[in-house]
Design a protein around this motif. Structure first.
Motif, mmCIF file in Angstrom:
data_model
loop_
_atom_site.group_PDB
_atom_site.id
_atom_site.type_symbol
_atom_site.label_atom_id
_atom_site.label_comp_id
_atom_site.label_asym_id
_atom_site.label_seq_id
_atom_site.Cartn_x
_atom_site.Cartn_y
_atom_site.Cartn_z
ATOM 1 N N ILE A 87 6.122 -6.715 -4.572
ATOM 2 C CA ILE A 87 5.019 -7.569 -3.966
ATOM 3 C C ILE A 87 3.694 -6.907 -4.599
ATOM 4 C CG2 ILE A 87 6.064 -8.428 -1.991
ATOM 5 C CD1 ILE A 87 4.658 -5.794 -0.596
ATOM 6 N N PRO A 88 2.578 -7.712 -4.646
ATOM 7 C CA PRO A 88 1.432 -7.373 -5.357
ATOM 8 C C PRO A 88 0.931 -5.856 -4.710
ATOM 9 C CG PRO A 88 1.263 -9.480 -4.824
ATOM 10 C CD PRO A 88 2.507 -9.072 -4.053
ATOM 11 N N LEU A 89 0.565 -4.927 -5.512
ATOM 12 C CA LEU A 89 0.145 -3.582 -5.210
ATOM 13 C C LEU A 89 -1.345 -3.684 -4.987
ATOM 14 C CD1 LEU A 89 0.584 -0.453 -4.887
ATOM 15 C CD2 LEU A 89 -0.350 -0.367 -7.244
ATOM 16 N N LEU A 90 -1.905 -3.187 -3.614
ATOM 17 C CA LEU A 90 -3.294 -3.359 -3.246
ATOM 18 C C LEU A 90 -3.828 -1.959 -3.400
ATOM 19 C CD1 LEU A 90 -5.405 -5.013 -1.954
ATOM 20 C CD2 LEU A 90 -4.860 -4.354 0.202
ATOM 21 N N GLY A 91 -3.313 -0.893 -3.226
ATOM 22 C CA GLY A 91 -3.827 0.458 -3.368
ATOM 23 C C GLY A 91 -2.887 1.552 -3.390
ATOM 24 N N VAL A 92 -3.180 2.729 -3.747
ATOM 25 C CA VAL A 92 -2.330 3.721 -3.704
ATOM 26 C C VAL A 92 -3.205 5.032 -3.116
ATOM 27 C CG1 VAL A 92 -1.166 5.669 -4.912
ATOM 28 C CG2 VAL A 92 -1.046 3.288 -5.653
ATOM 29 N N ASP A 107 -10.657 11.884 -1.761
ATOM 30 C CA ASP A 107 -10.000 11.207 -2.567
ATOM 31 C C ASP A 107 -9.323 10.120 -1.975
ATOM 32 O OD1 ASP A 107 -8.199 13.055 -1.732
ATOM 33 O OD2 ASP A 107 -7.427 13.284 -3.865
ATOM 34 N N VAL A 108 -8.929 10.602 -0.550
ATOM 35 C CA VAL A 108 -8.396 9.340 0.301
ATOM 36 C C VAL A 108 -9.519 8.496 0.840
ATOM 37 C CG1 VAL A 108 -7.601 9.088 2.654
ATOM 38 C CG2 VAL A 108 -6.768 10.915 1.442
ATOM 39 N N ALA A 109 -10.475 8.979 1.060
ATOM 40 C CA ALA A 109 -11.596 7.900 1.499
ATOM 41 C C ALA A 109 -11.956 6.857 0.435
ATOM 42 C CB ALA A 109 -12.982 8.706 1.750
ATOM 43 N N GLU A 110 -12.179 7.790 -0.921
ATOM 44 C CA GLU A 110 -12.299 6.708 -2.404
ATOM 45 C C GLU A 110 -11.038 5.758 -2.208
ATOM 46 O OE1 GLU A 110 -15.105 7.009 -4.208
ATOM 47 O OE2 GLU A 110 -15.571 8.200 -2.333
ATOM 48 N N ALA A 111 -9.798 6.412 -2.131
ATOM 49 C CA ALA A 111 -8.763 5.388 -2.376
ATOM 50 C C ALA A 111 -8.774 4.111 -1.341
ATOM 51 C CB ALA A 111 -7.614 6.109 -2.110
ATOM 52 N N TYR A 112 -9.264 4.610 0.243
ATOM 53 C CA TYR A 112 -9.106 3.441 1.246
ATOM 54 C C TYR A 112 -10.496 2.434 0.705
ATOM 55 C CZ TYR A 112 -5.577 4.970 4.272
ATOM 56 O OH TYR A 112 -4.343 5.249 5.049
ATOM 57 N N LEU A 140 0.924 -1.127 -0.019
ATOM 58 C CA LEU A 140 -0.101 0.003 0.068
ATOM 59 C C LEU A 140 0.866 1.379 0.057
ATOM 60 C CD1 LEU A 140 -3.002 1.064 0.140
ATOM 61 C CD2 LEU A 140 -2.629 1.415 2.797
ATOM 62 N N VAL A 141 0.705 1.924 -0.980
ATOM 63 C CA VAL A 141 1.603 3.352 -1.159
ATOM 64 C C VAL A 141 0.689 4.349 -0.549
ATOM 65 C CG1 VAL A 141 3.123 4.822 -2.659
ATOM 66 C CG2 VAL A 141 2.883 2.276 -3.270
ATOM 67 N N THR A 142 1.303 4.933 0.359
ATOM 68 C CA THR A 142 0.436 6.117 0.814
ATOM 69 C C THR A 142 1.261 7.373 0.844
ATOM 70 O OG1 THR A 142 1.679 5.907 3.022
ATOM 71 C CG2 THR A 142 -0.412 4.896 2.926
ATOM 72 N N ARG A 143 0.650 8.586 0.623
ATOM 73 C CA ARG A 143 1.049 9.936 0.371
ATOM 74 C C ARG A 143 1.562 10.170 -1.166
ATOM 75 N NH1 ARG A 143 3.993 11.173 6.301
ATOM 76 N NH2 ARG A 143 2.022 11.467 7.190
ATOM 77 N N TYR A 144 0.933 9.514 -1.895
ATOM 78 C CA TYR A 144 1.339 9.586 -3.113
ATOM 79 C C TYR A 144 1.064 10.808 -3.701
ATOM 80 C CZ TYR A 144 2.941 7.267 -7.550
ATOM 81 O OH TYR A 144 3.477 7.119 -8.736
ATOM 82 N N ASN A 145 1.910 11.511 -4.572
ATOM 83 C CA ASN A 145 1.804 12.677 -5.250
ATOM 84 C C ASN A 145 1.927 12.620 -6.552
ATOM 85 O OD1 ASN A 145 1.658 15.515 -6.171
ATOM 86 N ND2 ASN A 145 1.991 16.339 -4.178
ATOM 87 N N PRO A 146 0.880 12.478 -7.647
ATOM 88 C CA PRO A 146 1.335 12.027 -8.973
ATOM 89 C C PRO A 146 2.389 13.116 -9.668
ATOM 90 C CG PRO A 146 -0.798 11.465 -8.485
ATOM 91 C CD PRO A 146 -0.262 11.988 -7.367
ATOM 92 N N SER A 147 1.752 14.284 -9.292
ATOM 93 C CA SER A 147 2.502 15.662 -9.809
ATOM 94 C C SER A 147 4.095 15.745 -9.363
ATOM 95 C CB SER A 147 1.881 16.844 -9.687
ATOM 96 O OG SER A 147 1.585 16.919 -8.419
ATOM 97 N N ARG A 148 4.129 15.494 -8.111
ATOM 98 C CA ARG A 148 5.399 15.289 -7.577
ATOM 99 C C ARG A 148 6.385 14.155 -8.024
ATOM 100 N NH1 ARG A 148 6.270 16.548 -1.049
ATOM 101 N NH2 ARG A 148 8.263 16.916 -2.083
ATOM 102 N N MET A 200 -6.976 1.023 -10.531
ATOM 103 C CA MET A 200 -6.109 1.819 -9.729
ATOM 104 C C MET A 200 -6.333 3.214 -10.125
ATOM 105 S SD MET A 200 -4.180 0.873 -7.269
ATOM 106 C CE MET A 200 -3.634 -1.053 -7.802
ATOM 107 N N ARG A 201 -6.958 3.941 -8.915
ATOM 108 C CA ARG A 201 -6.888 5.302 -9.290
ATOM 109 C C ARG A 201 -5.837 6.099 -8.488
ATOM 110 N NH1 ARG A 201 -13.094 7.148 -7.470
ATOM 111 N NH2 ARG A 201 -13.090 5.447 -6.137
ATOM 112 N N PHE A 202 -5.895 7.697 -8.858
ATOM 113 C CA PHE A 202 -4.860 8.539 -7.954
ATOM 114 C C PHE A 202 -3.422 7.955 -8.507
ATOM 115 C CE2 PHE A 202 -8.638 7.674 -5.460
ATOM 116 C CZ PHE A 202 -9.202 8.551 -5.616
ATOM 117 N N VAL A 203 -3.057 7.468 -9.646
ATOM 118 C CA VAL A 203 -1.755 7.312 -9.899
ATOM 119 C C VAL A 203 -1.566 7.847 -11.229
ATOM 120 C CG1 VAL A 203 -0.024 5.226 -10.193
ATOM 121 C CG2 VAL A 203 -2.392 4.945 -9.078
ATOM 122 N N ALA A 204 -0.266 8.333 -11.468
ATOM 123 C CA ALA A 204 0.135 8.869 -12.567
ATOM 124 C C ALA A 204 -0.097 7.891 -13.806
ATOM 125 C CB ALA A 204 1.714 9.452 -12.539
#
Lengths: 270, 266
Positions: free
Chosen positions: A204-209, A233-238, A178-186, A252-256
């Motif tokens: 390892i398999p990605l469960l969420g961002v 968007d955090v609630a949606e991602a969780y 689980l990747v947290t604090r992800y900022n696609p523009s950064r 997968m949403r919120f990913v570049a």
């Protein structure tokens, strides 16, 4: 059969407790009887994030020492009927967590609950070890920066070598990233590691961002798990992440927009 | 007399041993400096057997008087178990003085197959018996002696799971093959060769017991450190661009670690 899931990372401050609270809430919102245990004895936080700090009377150490029955220490969550919190002790240290005591508690919880979520403290010492030892699955929480990734790598090594499943030669602990604090523009600006970069190392398999967001801070200060902050968007991602954990196929949403290269890297070598 | 009770048994042993390298063929100077050195730390060798290394003086025409040297050293608490390396004449003279002959620096052939030249029938680390004797110890039957001299070949250790930060894999007495990623902060150690058929980002130490012929092979070279027989190389600036992420082999040439691209030889 009840499942024990540890939320772990090695490094501190990456979002383990935030994730434990939202993940456990998400499981409960989907109708699963869920309990979340704070293993951070001495630095208890989960009760604050869940907004139940004023209702803590007995804690996990009281239960281990036989001072209180498990049912008296469990706190019912204010948002979900299916969710209970087992708080950590604030006045003791992590040595009070005996493996036998933890095992007794987990076995007792397995009789009632579908999911047992263990919120691990940072580090690789006894507290973290007792949180992961009985795990069937592990949520490895990682921030997109090198030191967090390396610490996650270390924790994965410990899961593979020292967990009960590893020691007893059972099927290995199932690992989720689980990747947290992800900022696609950064990420695009090269200031953060991309999900691809992280997976290239951890494999390892990605469960969420979970995207980087102001709402996480508001959520924890108000004692409400971030998954309950409507329209964020955090609630949606969780919610997505919980759905995937339950076996739903959610994109997968919120990913570049680098999906192609991600799959190429995953399956096509380097 | 009763045949049932064996009077001896032969066992392979890997015992720690000092090698005293002779850096000059001039034995007067050698003894003088050794004397001075031992004066500073008289108990340093404390009857421990040492091996006399002759590699540095192998090119020299002079042959040391080994009997004299052995008695000089014995008086100072050291005993020569044998000689290592050296020219044919030097080794012949050492043998005639009752010293054992260690094969030249251990090579692939000695590690994996029977040595070309049968080693002398002497227990490698046993102290030299009394004054120089011409006949080596009990003289067991040649066959078992030869067998005992070949180090046991340990099976290759194969790892098929990621080796992660903080993990250390040690292949004792043999080769190590890793089929999954070796991450930064992980450490691979093998007494023989190391093969990694995935990215190698951690440390790899081959020939950990001194096998200078050991090699490291990596399908995707990104290591933090490589070492062969104790000689090591770190990559502060990363692996040179030409080799980074490429299939690479690491060998020891003299005292220098060299990396080269793994290209198929036609």
């Amino acid at each position: 059969m009840a499942k024990v899931i540890v939320v772990t990372s090695g490094k501190g401050g990456v979002g383990k407790t935030t994730t434990s609270a939202s993940f456990a809430s998400g499981l409960a919102m989907r109708g699963n009887k869920t309990v979340v245990i704070d293993f951070d004895v001495g630095l208890r936080n989960l009760d604050l994030i869940m907004g139940c700090e004023r209702r803590v009377v007995f804690d996990i150490i009281n239960v281990i020492n036989g001072d209180a029955a498990l049912s008296r220490a469990l706190i019912k969550d204010k948002h979900c009927d299916n969710l209970f919190v087992l708080p950590a002790s604030q006045t003791r240290d992590k040595d009070a967590l005996s493996l036998e005591g933890v095992e007794r508690i987990i076995n007792e919880l397995k009789e009632t609950f579908d999911y047992i979520v263990c919120d691990s403290p940072a580090g690789i010492e006894h507290g973290a070890f007792s949180a992961l030892y009985f795990a069937d699955e592990a949520l490895v929480v990682t921030n997109p920066e090198v030191s967090s990734v390396r610490d996650s790598d270390r924790i994965l090594g410990i899961l593979a070598a020292k967990s009960k499943r590893a020691v007893e030669g059972l099927d290995p602990v199932k690992e989720h990233l689980l990747v947290t604090r992800y900022n696609p523009s950064r990420v695009a600006a090269g200031e953060m590691l991309s999900v691809d970069d992280i997976q290239e190392i951890l494999r390892i398999p990605l469960l969420g961002v979970i995207p980087e967001s102001e709402s996480v801070l508001q959520a924890s200060n108000s004692g409400t798990p971030a998954i309950h902050i409507d329209k964020s968007d955090v609630a949606e991602a969780y919610k997505d992440m919980v759905a995937r954990f339950m076996g739903d196929d959610v994109p997968m949403r919120f990913v570049a927009a680098e999906k192609v290269s991600l799959f190429k890297r995953l399956f096509g070598g380097h | 007399m009763p045949k049932e009770t064996p009077a001896f048994k032969i066992k392979n042993a890997n015992l720690p041993l000092f090698v005293l390298h002779a850096m000059t063929p001039d034995m007067t100077q050698f003894k003088l400096q050794l004397e001075a050195h031992l004066g500073q730390m008289p108990d340093f060798f404390a009857s421990a057997p040492v091996v006399l290394g002759l590699a540095a003086i192998a090119e020299s025409d002079t042959t040391p008087d080994f009997a004299d040297l052995a008695s000089f050293m014995r008086q100072r608490g050291m005993s020569i178990a044998g000689v290592l390396g050296g020219s044919m004449q030097q080794r012949e003279a050492a043998r005639n003085s009752g010293l054992g002959l260690f094969p030249d620096t251990p090579t692939r052939t000695t590690r994996k197959h029977a040595p070309a030249e049968p080693p002398p029938a002497i227990e490698p680390a046993a102290p030299v018996p009394e004054p120089p004797v011409t006949e080596p110890v009990p003289a067991p039957e040649p066959a078992p002696a030869k067998a005992a001299a070949v180090p046991p070949r340990h099976p290759t250790l194969v790892i098929d799971k990621p080796v992660r930060a903080g993990q250390r894999i040690h292949a004792e007495g043999g080769d190590l093959v890793v089929l999954a990623i070796v991450n930064a902060g992980a450490e691979l150690i093998a007494d023989g060769d190391i093969h990694v058929y995935a990215p190698l980002r951690g440390r790899a130490l081959a020939g950990a017991r001194g096998d200078t012929a050991a090699r490291i092979f990596a399908q995707c070279m990104e290591a933090e450190l490589v070492s062969i027989a104790g000689y090591f190389q770190v990559f502060e600036e990363g692996i040179p661009a030409a080799l980074r992420g490429k299939p690479v082999q690491v060998v020891l040439e003299g005292e220098r670690i060299t990396l080269s691209a793994l290209a198929s030889v036609r």
